[in-house]
Design a protein around this motif. Sequence first.
Motif, PDB file in Angstrom:
ATOM      1  N   PHE A 187       0.831  -1.196   0.000  1.00  0.00           N
ATOM      2  CA  PHE A 187       0.000   0.000   0.000  1.00  0.00           C
ATOM      3  C   PHE A 187       0.872   1.255   0.000  1.00  0.00           C
ATOM      4  N   ASP A 188       0.378   2.315  -0.613  1.00  0.00           N
ATOM      5  CA  ASP A 188       1.061   3.609  -0.564  1.00  0.00           C
ATOM      6  C   ASP A 188       0.783   4.338   0.741  1.00  0.00           C
ATOM      7  N   GLY A 189      -0.398   4.133   1.288  1.00  0.00           N
ATOM      8  CA  GLY A 189      -0.780   4.867   2.490  1.00  0.00           C
ATOM      9  C   GLY A 189      -1.805   4.101   3.300  1.00  0.00           C
ATOM     10  N   LEU A 190      -2.111   4.659   4.452  1.00  0.00           N
ATOM     11  CA  LEU A 190      -3.091   4.084   5.375  1.00  0.00           C
ATOM     12  C   LEU A 190      -3.965   5.210   5.901  1.00  0.00           C
ATOM     13  N   GLN A 191      -5.262   4.983   5.909  1.00  0.00           N
ATOM     14  CA  GLN A 191      -6.178   5.942   6.514  1.00  0.00           C
ATOM     15  C   GLN A 191      -6.649   5.398   7.855  1.00  0.00           C
ATOM     16  N   VAL A 192      -6.540   6.236   8.885  1.00  0.00           N
ATOM     17  CA  VAL A 192      -6.998   5.831  10.210  1.00  0.00           C
ATOM     18  C   VAL A 192      -8.227   6.660  10.577  1.00  0.00           C
ATOM     19  N   PRO A 193      -9.204   6.061  11.241  1.00  0.00           N
ATOM     20  CA  PRO A 193     -10.437   6.777  11.568  1.00  0.00           C
ATOM     21  C   PRO A 193     -10.291   7.598  12.842  1.00  0.00           C
ATOM     22  N   ASP A 194     -11.293   8.431  13.075  1.00  0.00           N
ATOM     23  CA  ASP A 194     -11.391   9.192  14.322  1.00  0.00           C
ATOM     24  C   ASP A 194     -12.832   9.055  14.792  1.00  0.00           C
ATOM     25  N   ALA A 195     -13.116   7.932  15.417  1.00  0.00           N
ATOM     26  CA  ALA A 195     -14.502   7.650  15.798  1.00  0.00           C
ATOM     27  C   ALA A 195     -14.554   7.058  17.197  1.00  0.00           C
ATOM     28  N   ILE A 196     -14.212   5.791  17.301  1.00  0.00           N
ATOM     29  CA  ILE A 196     -14.224   5.125  18.602  1.00  0.00           C
ATOM     30  C   ILE A 196     -12.941   5.421  19.363  1.00  0.00           C
ATOM     31  N   HIS A 197     -11.839   5.585  18.635  1.00  0.00           N
ATOM     32  CA  HIS A 197     -10.542   5.896  19.235  1.00  0.00           C
ATOM     33  C   HIS A 197      -9.996   7.181  18.621  1.00  0.00           C
ATOM     34  N   ASP A 198      -9.007   7.785  19.273  1.00  0.00           N
ATOM     35  CA  ASP A 198      -8.488   9.072  18.835  1.00  0.00           C
ATOM     36  C   ASP A 198      -7.646   8.927  17.568  1.00  0.00           C
ATOM     37  N   GLY A 199      -8.019   9.682  16.527  1.00  0.00           N
ATOM     38  CA  GLY A 199      -7.355   9.558  15.248  1.00  0.00           C
ATOM     39  C   GLY A 199      -5.904   9.983  15.261  1.00  0.00           C
ATOM     40  N   LEU A 200      -5.561  11.008  16.005  1.00  0.00           N
ATOM     41  CA  LEU A 200      -4.178  11.469  16.045  1.00  0.00           C
ATOM     42  C   LEU A 200      -3.277  10.469  16.767  1.00  0.00           C
ATOM     43  N   LEU A 201      -3.797   9.845  17.813  1.00  0.00           N
ATOM     44  CA  LEU A 201      -3.029   8.812  18.508  1.00  0.00           C
ATOM     45  C   LEU A 201      -2.810   7.612  17.588  1.00  0.00           C
ATOM     46  N   LEU A 202      -3.856   7.201  16.883  1.00  0.00           N
ATOM     47  CA  LEU A 202      -3.708   6.081  15.949  1.00  0.00           C
ATOM     48  C   LEU A 202      -2.683   6.411  14.867  1.00  0.00           C
ATOM     49  N   ALA A 203      -2.731   7.644  14.347  1.00  0.00           N
ATOM     50  CA  ALA A 203      -1.776   8.046  13.314  1.00  0.00           C
ATOM     51  C   ALA A 203      -0.345   7.987  13.838  1.00  0.00           C
ATOM     52  N   ALA A 204      -0.127   8.458  15.059  1.00  0.00           N
ATOM     53  CA  ALA A 204       1.225   8.447  15.632  1.00  0.00           C
ATOM     54  C   ALA A 204       1.769   7.028  15.725  1.00  0.00           C
ATOM     55  N   LEU A 205       0.949   6.104  16.207  1.00  0.00           N
ATOM     56  CA  LEU A 205       1.418   4.731  16.370  1.00  0.00           C
ATOM     57  C   LEU A 205       1.625   4.046  15.027  1.00  0.00           C
ATOM     58  N   ALA A 206       0.768   4.365  14.052  1.00  0.00           N
ATOM     59  CA  ALA A 206       0.937   3.792  12.708  1.00  0.00           C
ATOM     60  C   ALA A 206       2.212   4.300  12.055  1.00  0.00           C
ATOM     61  N   LEU A 207       2.494   5.575  12.199  1.00  0.00           N
ATOM     62  CA  LEU A 207       3.722   6.142  11.625  1.00  0.00           C
ATOM     63  C   LEU A 207       4.959   5.572  12.293  1.00  0.00           C
ATOM     64  N   GLN A 208       4.877   5.371  13.585  1.00  0.00           N
ATOM     65  CA  GLN A 208       6.033   4.855  14.314  1.00  0.00           C
ATOM     66  C   GLN A 208       6.340   3.405  13.930  1.00  0.00           C
ATOM     67  N   ALA A 209       5.308   2.680  13.489  1.00  0.00           N
ATOM     68  CA  ALA A 209       5.480   1.263  13.162  1.00  0.00           C
ATOM     69  C   ALA A 209       5.905   1.037  11.718  1.00  0.00           C
ATOM     70  N   THR A 210       6.052   2.112  10.928  1.00  0.00           N
ATOM     71  CA  THR A 210       6.343   1.975   9.505  1.00  0.00           C
ATOM     72  C   THR A 210       7.506   2.871   9.100  1.00  0.00           C
ATOM     73  N   ARG A 211       8.001   2.674   7.877  1.00  0.00           N
ATOM     74  CA  ARG A 211       9.121   3.472   7.380  1.00  0.00           C
ATOM     75  C   ARG A 211       8.800   4.198   6.073  1.00  0.00           C
ATOM     76  N   ARG A 212       7.871   3.667   5.299  1.00  0.00           N
ATOM     77  CA  ARG A 212       7.564   4.234   3.995  1.00  0.00           C
ATOM     78  C   ARG A 212       6.122   4.729   3.888  1.00  0.00           C
ATOM     79  N   LEU A 213       5.218   4.098   4.576  1.00  0.00           N
ATOM     80  CA  LEU A 213       3.776   4.311   4.442  1.00  0.00           C
ATOM     81  C   LEU A 213       3.357   5.727   4.828  1.00  0.00           C
ATOM     82  N   ARG A 214       2.539   6.363   3.978  1.00  0.00           N
ATOM     83  CA  ARG A 214       1.910   7.613   4.368  1.00  0.00           C
ATOM     84  C   ARG A 214       0.698   7.282   5.235  1.00  0.00           C
TER      85      ARG A 214
END
Length: 341
Positions: free
Chosen positions: A29-56
């Motif tokens: 995948f080129d990127g990942l979209q994270v939601p902001d509904a049941i959990h905080d979207g900015l927190l999810l984005a931070a953890l997703a970015l930290q777990a990857t090297r190339r993914l937007r």
Amino acid sequence: MFKVYATTPESMGPWDIGAHAARAEAMGFDGLQVPDAIHDGLLLAALALQATRRLRVGTSVLVAFPRSPMTVAVASWDLQRLSGGRFELGLGTQIKQNIEERYSARWVSPVPQLREYVQSLKAIFNSFQHGSRLCFEGEHYRFTRLQPFFNPGPIEHPSIPVFCGAVGPAMTRMVGRVADGMITHPTNTPPEYIREVCLPRLQEGLDRAGRDAQSLRLILGPLVATGVDEEAVAAQWEQQRRLLGFLYSTPAYWPSLDLFGWQERGAQLQALTREGRWHDLSSVVTDEMLEVFVPRGPYEDIANTLRNRYSGLADSITFPMPADPAEDAQAARAIARLRAA
């Protein structure tokens, strides 16, 4: 060629998002979209970015009005620096009842308010990067103070793309005026609707602002029914039938029904919700409607299906992550074909 974004289930929490993001990156995948509904979207984005090297990684979409643009700007700046420039900020308004009753926030005039939200973010980003005096004064937001102590300072990749979710005509035109891109709602993704409704409205906004169409990205988020075989596809199709029934019970999403002459379906769905008959919503969504709103096909065919529907209409599209990791290799081949389309 499409940029292909993975989706994230709204139920996925911070404890699972890192592995989910790493999986998406491994699948191509080129990127990942994270939601902001049941959990905080900015927190999810931070953890997703930290777990990857190339993914937007982008928020799709962050509920804007309960959050100050300044707090969102600070978090976005940190995420952009943390990731080396891989963060994308997607914003949305939600609906009046949720903003006022779930968040206890102000709902005044959503289109001008979100327009100023985007404009103030860009002013704040400019002050962060260049140390210039912060001065944004609008009807809904006013930012005139940023002491050096609170300025996080310049970063290597200061251009943070700001996308907006949009459905109605005024909001879509607003995106063309001030945002870097638009994320379509699942109800707005039939190619006829994109071609006849969304793109002309975006162009009106671009023209009003004197912007070039090349400055705007469009991320399509269709509901897709796919899987390893026709049985799996049929199960996904029924799942999307249930989701469309829920979505179209909200009047704000009815314009795309109107385009196809199905105005009465939205009213029927709304009436069922008022009677508390949530389990009956899917019965209103016909196979004919699903054919229009939900592209379907097994992994070996779905890239061609999506290409035939959407080529020339957008540069980016979302694609569902398999629920079963055993299907990742087959899905990855579909993603590669879609990226090369």
